[in-house]
Structure formats: structure tokens, C-alpha cells
Design an enzyme around this catalytic site. Structure first.
Site, PDB file in Angstrom:
ATOM      1  N   ALA A  83      35.943  -1.420  -7.896  1.00 42.47           N
ATOM      2  CA  ALA A  83      36.061  -2.807  -7.467  1.00 42.47           C
ATOM      3  C   ALA A  83      37.536  -3.181  -7.572  1.00 42.47           C
ATOM      4  CB  ALA A  83      35.232  -3.695  -8.383  1.00 42.47           C
ATOM      5  N   GLY A 102      33.068   1.201  -8.939  1.00 39.73           N
ATOM      6  CA  GLY A 102      32.315   0.723  -7.772  1.00 39.73           C
ATOM      7  C   GLY A 102      32.404   1.665  -6.589  1.00 39.73           C
ATOM      8  N   GLU A 131      29.860   4.191  -7.330  1.00 44.83           N
ATOM      9  CA  GLU A 131      28.541   3.531  -7.240  1.00 44.83           C
ATOM     10  C   GLU A 131      28.131   3.363  -5.772  1.00 44.83           C
ATOM     11  OE1 GLU A 131      28.115   0.548 -10.941  1.00 44.83           O
ATOM     12  OE2 GLU A 131      30.053   0.455  -9.928  1.00 44.83           O
TER      13      GLU A 131
HETATM   14  N1  T1G Z   1      41.724  -2.487  -8.488  1.00 42.48           N
HETATM   15  C1  T1G Z   1      42.936  -2.974  -8.141  1.00 42.48           C
HETATM   16  N2  T1G Z   1      44.120  -2.319  -8.330  1.00 42.48           N
HETATM   17  C2  T1G Z   1      44.033  -1.102  -8.864  1.00 42.48           C
HETATM   18  C3  T1G Z   1      42.796  -0.514  -9.248  1.00 42.48           C
HETATM   19  C4  T1G Z   1      41.599  -1.262  -9.032  1.00 42.48           C
HETATM   20  N3  T1G Z   1      40.383  -0.793  -9.349  1.00 42.48           N
HETATM   21  N4  T1G Z   1      43.053   0.705  -9.752  1.00 42.48           N
HETATM   22  C5  T1G Z   1      44.394   0.860  -9.680  1.00 42.48           C
HETATM   23  N5  T1G Z   1      44.980  -0.203  -9.163  1.00 42.48           N
HETATM   24  C6  T1G Z   1      46.422  -0.388  -8.915  1.00 42.48           C
HETATM   25  C7  T1G Z   1      47.255  -0.291 -10.191  1.00 42.48           C
HETATM   26  O1  T1G Z   1      47.296  -1.510 -10.859  1.00 42.48           O
HETATM   27  C8  T1G Z   1      48.610   0.130  -9.644  1.00 42.48           C
HETATM   28  O2  T1G Z   1      49.229  -1.020  -9.146  1.00 42.48           O
HETATM   29  C9  T1G Z   1      48.245   1.018  -8.457  1.00 42.48           C
HETATM   30  O3  T1G Z   1      46.876   0.696  -8.128  1.00 42.48           O
HETATM   31  C10 T1G Z   1      48.318   2.481  -8.765  1.00 42.48           C
HETATM   32  O4  T1G Z   1      47.553   2.706  -9.926  1.00 42.48           O
HETATM   33  C11 T1G Z   1      31.145  -2.921 -10.268  1.00 42.48           C
HETATM   34  C12 T1G Z   1      33.378  -3.825 -11.574  1.00 42.48           C
HETATM   35  C13 T1G Z   1      42.785   5.174  -9.624  1.00 42.48           C
HETATM   36  C14 T1G Z   1      43.093   6.896 -11.354  1.00 42.48           C
HETATM   37  O5  T1G Z   1      38.634   1.531 -13.649  1.00 42.48           O
HETATM   38  O6  T1G Z   1      42.117   4.599 -13.240  1.00 42.48           O
HETATM   39  O7  T1G Z   1      34.462  -0.884 -10.280  1.00 42.48           O
HETATM   40  O8  T1G Z   1      51.098  -1.090 -10.702  1.00 42.48           O
HETATM   41  O9  T1G Z   1      49.485   3.448 -11.310  1.00 42.48           O
HETATM   42  O10 T1G Z   1      48.138   6.849 -12.034  1.00 42.48           O
HETATM   43  O11 T1G Z   1      31.230  -1.130 -11.611  1.00 42.48           O
HETATM   44  O12 T1G Z   1      44.653   3.548 -11.194  1.00 42.48           O
HETATM   45  O13 T1G Z   1      51.379  -0.040  -8.491  1.00 42.48           O
HETATM   46  O14 T1G Z   1      51.052  -2.527  -8.670  1.00 42.48           O
HETATM   47  O15 T1G Z   1      47.120   3.740 -12.151  1.00 42.48           O
HETATM   48  O16 T1G Z   1      47.675   7.415  -9.608  1.00 42.48           O
HETATM   49  C15 T1G Z   1      36.660   0.672 -11.999  1.00 42.48           C
HETATM   50  C16 T1G Z   1      41.136   2.115 -12.446  1.00 42.48           C
HETATM   51  C17 T1G Z   1      36.974  -0.735 -11.648  1.00 42.48           C
HETATM   52  C18 T1G Z   1      39.853   2.703 -12.005  1.00 42.48           C
HETATM   53  C19 T1G Z   1      45.055   6.033 -10.039  1.00 42.48           C
HETATM   54  N6  T1G Z   1      37.775   1.526 -11.625  1.00 42.48           N
HETATM   55  N7  T1G Z   1      42.278   2.809 -11.873  1.00 42.48           N
HETATM   56  O17 T1G Z   1      45.924   6.350 -11.059  1.00 42.48           O
HETATM   57  O18 T1G Z   1      47.988   5.103 -10.234  1.00 42.48           O
HETATM   58  S1  T1G Z   1      35.744  -1.828 -12.244  1.00 42.48           S
HETATM   59  C20 T1G Z   1      38.700   1.868 -12.497  1.00 42.48           C
HETATM   60  C21 T1G Z   1      42.682   4.010 -12.357  1.00 42.48           C
HETATM   61  C22 T1G Z   1      34.412  -1.582 -11.218  1.00 42.48           C
HETATM   62  C23 T1G Z   1      32.013  -1.846 -10.826  1.00 42.48           C
HETATM   63  C24 T1G Z   1      33.173  -2.327 -11.622  1.00 42.48           C
HETATM   64  C25 T1G Z   1      43.923   4.581 -11.755  1.00 42.48           C
HETATM   65  C26 T1G Z   1      43.667   5.660 -10.689  1.00 42.48           C
HETATM   66  P1  T1G Z   1      50.762  -1.176  -9.270  1.00 42.48           P
HETATM   67  P2  T1G Z   1      48.078   3.743 -11.035  1.00 42.48           P
HETATM   68  P3  T1G Z   1      47.499   6.522 -10.747  1.00 42.48           P
END
Ligand code: T1G
Length: 692
Positions: free
Chosen positions: A62, A103, A106
Site C-alpha cells: 500500500a 498489499g 496480497e
Molecule cells: N509506500 C510509499 N513509499 C514507499 C513504500 C511504500 N509502501 N515503500 C518504499 N517507499 C519509498 C521510500 O520511502 C523511498 O522514498 C523509496 O520508496 C525507495 O525506497 C494492506 C497496509 C520496497 C524493499 O512495508 O521495504 O501494504 O526516500 O529507499 O532500499 O497490508 O522500500 O526515495 O523518497 O527503501 O530499494 C507494506 C516497504 C506496506 C514495504 C525497496 N510494504 N518498503 O527498498 O528502496 S503496508 C512495505 C520497503 C501494506 C497492506 C498494508 C523498501 C523496498 P524516498 P527504499 P530500497
């Protein structure tokens, strides 16, 4: 601009999500997918659909930047899209490369099939954000992999490689070429005519699950979670998936998701997520990093060996240097043992260990690695030794090589002054064990160049470390604050708190180990040595508690001596009445009154001084942002991420209370414990760190 590209490959439609940087399920992406799926469903010429991500990854979850905004409520919601997919009359295939997380995975679980490139990873890491996979992510995976495996995957939040995911049944196939092989896979499904059963309706893996699976998981997870609430809620949801009909299980999950979403831990972990990414940025730094393809490490001791492993694990050839072949043999022996342990534990594959070990070579002559792109000095913590090493490095290293020191507190400028190229000298402080701890504290000296700073900041990502940038000062960001935490713990002992109570409170707070036990582990003689070096810098009216000295005088050096503050059998500690007698004597000498403390008092007294000193680091520019301090303490000292880090915690309890505590601490312990100007102003104005 539509965030979803719609392409037709004969009878198969390929929907590509294009929403950089990680194709998160923003309102725009959801709208684009909703429209595209409807079009594909209603077009008789379309036999199947492939969903994939543009750029480097599938959907990474998400869009967490939309949390709490109107956009997060915009329709279609993720569950609307999932209902569309589960009722879709034609085969749908999720084609995964990069990462499919949260998400994003999912959504893939509601497609008829999931295929992935060999390098892809899938996972449900929501617990790292203080929530749980709230779009069926606790209800569908157990139906594919069983309750026990689902519990492991979702309470840990770990990313699973494609091969393992396929073996577990989370995906249907590992493929070589996207999108072609995914299109072929979808076409085959369409040709077969019969659609696979939606995952949510499969119950062969959940029916009759032994309730002991959940009881056992609660016991082990509670220990590992150290106060985090999300992993426990995940177990409740997976239990619901195994005991309730699908619709009720999904409703149960939604309730739990909302509870967690409203929690302080979610707010703290979200703060921490963005603080970790922000810490990589150095405002105003335009310089480009130099490329690091080879490295050298001076000193084959515990730290040097660990640092060499960090480079080798990242695929960078590294020379490990020391004064003698014996020292090198010892160092290499420890490294080999560390790899064997990781392989035995199953946390590293044998071939990966072999590959890394093959990248480590040894040297006693600096000329052997004169062409290296970076050299990290990890020798004994004495200025004269370090200056001698840097003078020698200056003489042999190629121009443009980064000359880094792993000192944990010594003056970077004084070390740099031993060379003719102070612009290339920088602090790169790893934490022990360097191959495990995630923090890389970079320290900028007065003359360190922008390019050198940019190089070590970028290096952190290559090495898999979380970086922060500190300005040179005594103890940098972390250790400078640490002395107030351990110092206050000793003053609390003088006033009547016991080692057990202090450590229990700190560990219940979420610290991996309490400050007293930590002292015993690192050695009371070492603490005394560091303290003696620092005593000369103390302003008048300041004091250290003499508790450590009294214990050392009695040969109680800590865990390594079998006794310190505690008695030890191996690593197991137990209270020692003799220690209390020694401490009571320390209190009696200056006539310190002793009393009982509540756990709340101890918790606040331990952590408030951290926040006060952190505010002074913002004031004098040692730290650029409060979030950087949080990243340093979470990754370097085990401060619980679900509390957000010391600065986030301090703002939560109220900067006015922190200020008040600092005023009292100055009266009790001496002027350097008093509040800084920034804290004073923020407390007075009722503001937060954003206004620092
Ligand atoms: N939403 C928005 N921005 C995101 C994002 C996300 N989910 N994930 C990463 N970014 C942004 C991050 O802030 C950074 O921005 C840029 O992308 C690069 O990220 C219903 C509610 C995917 C493995 O927990 O683990 O789904 O700093 O530097 O090292 O169940 O990002 O450049 O401006 O980390 O290559 C669940 C979180 C969400 C994954 C990439 N998903 N992200 O790693 O790059 S909750 C997560 C990561 C959800 C549902 C629920 C990592 C990555 P900026 P980065 P990276």
C-alpha cells in the site's frame, strides 16, 4: 497520467503498474487497475490477464505516504480490487520481479496464479510498520503454506526468495523471462479452461490445525517481539483463518488491523521507516560518490574481522591487514568460524559463505592494497597508533582512495592531521559485531571533502547498513549519548535501585539488554579505562559514580571474570548480595540517601538524559536531524524501533518533562546534565523537533 499501462499481447492483456519509485498501491494505481481490469473483463477478445510492475519491482505494498490522508480512502480500495480479481472470469497471473510486498503480494494472492523471476522476493513485512497485512494477508497465506509457516513468515516480515516461495507454495512457478513467460503461463491457464480455486476458499492446509501451533508460536514470538504488539496480533489472525469461515476470518483481521493502525507503535514504526530513509540524505551535498570496488581493513581483531566480512558479504574484494602472520591467522580463523556458525544456523548458504571467504585476502605490507578504493583502520583505540597508521597509509595509498577510521570516539581531525590529504579522511564507525549490527555511523571531520562524505554515505547501502552522518565530536552521535544512559543507571544504584530492577525495566522497555548487564558484558575494567580517559574532560562539579571502580578493585570485572554487578554461570546472570553491600558502601561514603524506585521512575530517569543530550547534538550540529539520532540508537544500541527511537519517544512523553528532568539531573549529577537551549525553547513553546 494513468499509473497502469494497458497492453495487448494477442489474447492476453498485460497490465503494468508504473508508479515510481516502488509502484505502491496509491489511489492513482488502484483507480488505474480498476479501470483496466474492467476493460479486460468485458472485452470478449481477452482470454487472460497478466499484472506486473514497471521499472525495478512489482508492487511494494500500500502507499504508506497516503496513510491517514483522503487518498487512502479513495475507491476502488485494495479489497475492491481483490474482490474483482477473485470473481474474475478469466485467468489472472501476477508476474513478479523485484519485490512483491504487503498489499502488493496480497493483491497477487487474489490472482489465479503467481509467477516470479528467480531474483524476485515476496513478503508481508507489515509488522515492521506496526501493523499487519490487513488485506487478507493473514488469511490467504496459511491456506497455501499452513499455519506454522505463515506465522514464521508474517511475524518476522522477512522477504522470501522466489525459489523458496515456490517450494512453500506461495507462488506457482519461477520463470526466466518477464513478461513473455508470464504471458505464456496465462495463455496455458486459459487453454486449460478450468480456473484454479481462489486461495481464500482453499482449506486443506488450515482445517484441523493443532491449537498447540498457536500456543507455541505465542510463547516464542513474545520473547522475540520484545514488546512489539503486531506479531502477536498476526498469530491471532492466523488462528482465526484456521478456525473461522473465510468471511469471518477477514473481518477479524480487519478489526485487528484497525486496532494496530491506531496504536502508538504504528506511529513510532512509521516515523522510523521514513527516518531511516531520510538519514541517507545530506542536505546540500551535491558531490557524486566515488565507486568502491575494492577495500582494505587494518587490524584483524574482532572489529577488523567483522568489517572485512561486511565488505566480502557485499561482494567487494577486501585485504585484511595486520602486523604479523599469526595475528592474521587468528583473525581469519575467527572469520571462518563466524561463517560456519551462520551456515549451521541456516542463515547463510554454504556457497554464499564460500564466495565471501574467497574475497578476503591477508596482508602485512600496505603496498599489497595500495590500489584499494577504501581502507578502514580498525586498530587499537589509541591516538598515537592511529596517527602512525594514517601517516603510513598516506605514503602508499593511491590518490583518491578513501582513508576511513573505525574509531568509536577519538578525534577525526587529529587523525586526519597525520596525513597530507585530510579531505579523504573520514570516520566510518561500525558496531560490534560489525557483520551483524546494522548501523554505520559516518563522521565528518572539519576538512573531510563532500565527495568523501557522499562516498561513505552511498557505501552504507552497498554494505546493507543504515547510515547516519555525524559531525566530529567526542563520542559522535551514539556514544556521546550512551554515557548519560549508563551514568544515570549507576547514579540510580547509589540512590537505592538494584541492578536487577534497572535491567528488568530497560528490557521491558524493549532494550535487548539492560545497562548494568551491558556493562558486565563489555567488561568493567574497559568501562573504567574509558572513564579515566574522559575524567580529564569533566567540568568542575561533575562526578562519575565510583561503583564500577569499587567492583573492579574487588576483581569483579564482569561476565569474563564470572562476576561483576552479577554472578555468572556462563552467560547466565544472577543477583549477588555482595554487590549490593558494595553499592550501599558507595552511597554511605558521601551520605547519599537510598530509597525505593518505581519502574516508571527508573524508565524515565534512564531514557530522559538520552533525549536531553540528543537535543544538544541538534544544537551544535553533531546530528542533522532528530530522526538520525533515532536511526543511530535503533541500529547501534538496540533501542526499540516500536518506540521510534529516543528522540521520537522524548517528544511523545513531552519535551517539557524531559526539560524538567534535565534541570533536576543537573542539580543531582552536575551542570553538563542540564538542558540545552534548543530543548529549553521547544519545551517553553510546546513545540517538537521539527522546530528545532
Ligand atoms: N509506500 C510509499 N513509499 C514507499 C513504500 C511504500 N509502501 N515503500 C518504499 N517507499 C519509498 C521510500 O520511502 C523511498 O522514498 C523509496 O520508496 C525507495 O525506497 C494492506 C497496509 C520496497 C524493499 O512495508 O521495504 O501494504 O526516500 O529507499 O532500499 O497490508 O522500500 O526515495 O523518497 O527503501 O530499494 C507494506 C516497504 C506496506 C514495504 C525497496 N510494504 N518498503 O527498498 O528502496 S503496508 C512495505 C520497503 C501494506 C497492506 C498494508 C523498501 C523496498 P524516498 P527504499 P530500497
Amino acid at each position: 497520467m494513468n499509473a497502469v499501462r494497458f497492453q495487448v499481447a494477442d489474447t492476453v492483456v498485460v497490465l503494468t503498474v508504473e508508479y515510481p519509485p516502488v509502484n505502491a498501491l496509491s489511489a492513482a494505481v488502484r483507480a488505474g487497475l480498476g479501470q483496466a481490469l474492467a476493460a479486460a473483463r468485458d472485452d470478449p477478445a481477452v482470454a487472460a490477464v497478466v499484472i506486473m510492475g514497471g521499472g525495478s519491482t512489482f508492487i511494494a505494498g500500500a502507499d504508506i505516504t497516503e496513510f491517514g490522508t483522503e487518498k487512502s480512502k479513495a475507491l476502488p480500495s485494495l479489497s475492491d480490487l481483490q474482490e474483482t480479481l477473485e470473481a474474475f472470469p478469466k485467468p489472472t497471473v501476477a508476474a513478479i520481479h523485484g519485490t512483491a510486498l504487503g498489499g502488493g503480494f496480497e493483491l497477487a494472492l487474489t490472482c489465479h496464479a503467481r509467477v516470479a523471476a528467480a531474483s524476485a522476493k515476496v513478503g508481508l513485512p507489515e509488522v515492521n510498520l506496526g501493523i499487519l497485512p490487513g488485506a487478507g494477508g493473514t488469511q490467504r497465506p496459511p491456506r497455501l503454506v499452513g499455519a506454522a509457516t505463515a506465522i514464521d513468515l508474517i511475524t518476522s516480515g522477512r522477504h522470501v526468495g522466489a525459489a523458496e516461495a515456490c517450494t512453500l507454495g506461495m507462488i506457482d512457478a519461477v520463470i526466466d523471462g518477464l513478461p513473455d513467460e508470464a504471458i505464456a503461463f496465462a495463455r496455458d491457464l486459459a487453454a486449460r479452461g478450468e480456473l484454479p480455486q481462489p486461495v481464500i476458499l482453499r482449506d486443506d492446509k488450515v482445517a484441523g490445525t493443532d491449537p498447540e501451533v498457536f500456543a507455541a508460536a505465542r510463547r516464542t514470538t513474545a520473547k522475540k517481539a520484545r514488546g512489539k504488539i503486531a506479531p502477536m496480533a498476526v498469530i491471532d489472525c492466523i488462528e482465526a483463518a484456521c478456525t473461522l469461515p473465510p468471511a469471518e476470518g477477514l473481518a477479524f483481521e480487519t478489526r485487528k488491523f484497525r486496532e494496530l493502525y491506531a496504536s502508538d507503535q504504528r506511529a513510532a514504526l512509521m516515523h522510523y521507516f521514513f527516518a531511516e530513509r531520510e538519514a541517507r540524505r545530506v542536505p546540500g551535498l551535491a558531490a557524486q560518490p566515488r565507486t568502491i570496488r575494492s577495500a582494505a581493513v587494518i587490524g584483524a581483531g574482532t572489529m577488523g574481522g567483522g568489517i572485512a566480512m561486511v565488505f566480502a558479504n557485499a561482494g567487494i574484494p577486501v585485504h585484511l591487514a595486520d602486523i604479523s602472520e599469526e595475528a592474521l591467522a587468528r583473525g581469519l580463523g575467527t572469520i571462518r568460524k563466524n561463517y560456519e556458525t551462520s551456515v549451521c544456523r541456516g542463515s547463510l548458504a554454504q556457497d554464499k559463505a564460500d564466495q565471501a571467504l574467497a574475497l578476503i585476502s591477508t596482508a602485512t605490507d600496505y603496498a599489497d592494497f595500495a590500489q584499494a578504493d577504501i581502507v578502514v583502520e580498525a586498530a587499537f583505540e589509541r591516538m598515537d597508533i592511529k596517527r602512525d597508521i594514517f601517516t603510513r597509509l598516506d605514503a602508499v595509498m593511491r590518490p583518491g582512495a578513501v582513508l576511513a577510521t573505525n574509531t568509536s570516539s577519538l578525534d577525526i581531525d587529529e587523525i586526519a592531521a597525520a596525513t597530507s590529504r585530510p579531505g579523504d579522511v573520514v570516520g566510518v564507525h561500525f558496531f560490534s559485531p560489525a557483520n551483524v549490527m546494522k548501523l554505520q555511523e559516518n563522521i565528518r571531520g572539519k576538512l573531510t571533502s563532500d565527495e568523501t562524505v557522499a562516498t561513505v554515505m552511498a557505501l552504507g547501502k552497498t554494505l546493507g547498513k543504515n547510515v547516519v552522518l555525524a559531525r566530529n565530536c567526542d563520542g559522535f552521535i551514539g556514544n556521546r549519548m550512551l554515557q548519560y544512559y549508563t551514568g544515570e543507571a549507576e547514579f540510580l544504584l547509589e540512590q537505592g535501585a538494584t541492578p536487577e530492577q534497572i535491567d528488568r525495566v530497560a528490557e521491558q522497555f524493549g532494550m535487548p539488554m539492560g545497562p548494568i548487564a551491558m556493562r558486565d558484558m563489555s567488561g568493567l575494567d574497559v568501562a573504567m579505562m574509558v572513564r579515566e580517559a574522559r575524567r580529564a574532560t569533566l567540568p568542575p562539579g561533575e562526578r562519575f559514580s565510583p561503583v564500577v571502580e569499587r567492583l573492579v578493585e574487588r576483581g569483579r570485572l564482569g561476565m569474563k571474570a564470572g562476576k561483576g554487578f552479577y554472578q555468572y554461570e556462563g552467560r547466565n546472570r544472577r543477583p549477588d548480595p555482595e554487590t549490593i553491600e558494595i553499592i550501599e558502601q558507595v552511597s554511605r561514603d558521601p551520605g547519599i540517601e537510598r530509597r525505593n524506585f518505581t519502574d516508571e521512575e527508573i524508565e524515565f530517569r534512564l531514557f530522559a538524559p538520552l533525549v536531553n543530550e540528543g537535543s544538544k547534538e541538534l544544537e551544535d550540529g553533531t546530528a542533522m536531524r532528530a530522526g538520525d539520532i533515532d536511526v543511530a540508537w535503533v541500529n547501534g544500541y538496540g533501542f526499540p524501533a516500536h518506540k521510534g527511537g529516543p528522540m521520537f519517544w522524548g517528544e511523545k512523553v513531552g519535551l517539557a518533562r524531559i526539560h524538567e528532568a534535565a534541570v533536576e539531573a543537573a542539580q543531582r549529577n552536575g551542570p553538563r546534565w542540564g538542558p540545552g537551549k534548543v530543548l529549553e525553547r521547544l519545551a517553553r513553546e510546546g513545540k517538537g523537533w521539527a522546530d528545532a
